[in-house]
Design a protein around this motif. Structure first.
Motif, PDB file in Angstrom:
ATOM      1  N   PHE A   1     -15.219  30.513  54.260  1.00 63.03           N
ATOM      2  CA  PHE A   1     -15.940  31.467  53.438  1.00 63.03           C
ATOM      3  C   PHE A   1     -15.660  31.145  51.978  1.00 63.03           C
ATOM      4  O   PHE A   1     -14.585  30.651  51.648  1.00 63.03           O
TER       5      PHE A   1
ATOM      6  N   THR B   1     -21.494  38.378  55.745  1.00 62.63           N
ATOM      7  CA  THR B   1     -20.785  37.423  54.897  1.00 62.63           C
ATOM      8  C   THR B   1     -21.199  36.005  55.277  1.00 62.63           C
ATOM      9  O   THR B   1     -21.245  35.663  56.455  1.00 62.63           O
TER      10      THR B   1
ATOM     11  N   VAL C   1     -20.888  32.209  56.020  1.00 66.81           N
ATOM     12  CA  VAL C   1     -19.836  31.338  56.539  1.00 66.81           C
ATOM     13  C   VAL C   1     -20.357  29.899  56.556  1.00 66.81           C
ATOM     14  O   VAL C   1     -21.546  29.663  56.781  1.00 66.81           O
TER      15      VAL C   1
END
Length: 108
Positions: free
Chosen positions: A25, A97, A99
């Motif tokens: 990340f 999120t 990745v």
């Protein structure tokens, strides 16, 4: 040379050939296909291997497929997976999120 850090237990999986991908990340290293990577044990700072990046895919964490999870360490649940990465990055990791899935092969 670019470097990636791994917990010692994950380094052992990599050396045994059981782990050939990593999820990252907030990639500030701009890891790309073809890069040669120095693989470092996080706890000691020592290099344990070198690898070549064979593929890179970016997507939302919640969109990981069975194929994305193949060749990666396993988690008992999605909750454990999110908690693990939230702990590594010291920020809340959610299904939205981004990745970066980095596939690699060891250089012998």
């Amino acid at each position: 040379m670019k470097a990636l850090k791994f917990r010692e237990k994950l380094g052992k999986l990599i050396l045994k050939g059981e782990k050939t991908s990593t999820w990252r990340f907030f990639d500030d290293k701009n890891i790309s296909k073809g890069d040669i990577i120095s693989m470092i044990i996080a706890e000691t700072g020592k290099e344990f291997a070198k690898s070549k990046v064979t593929n890179v895919i970016e997507k939302n964490f919640g969109e990981l497929t069975r194929d994305d999870k193949k060749d990666h360490e396993k988690f008992n649940s999605d909750k454990e997976m999110y908690e693990t990465y939230s702990g590594y990055y010291k920020t809340k990791i959610t299904p939205k999120t981004k990745v970066k899935i980095i596939k690699f092969e060891l250089i012998k």
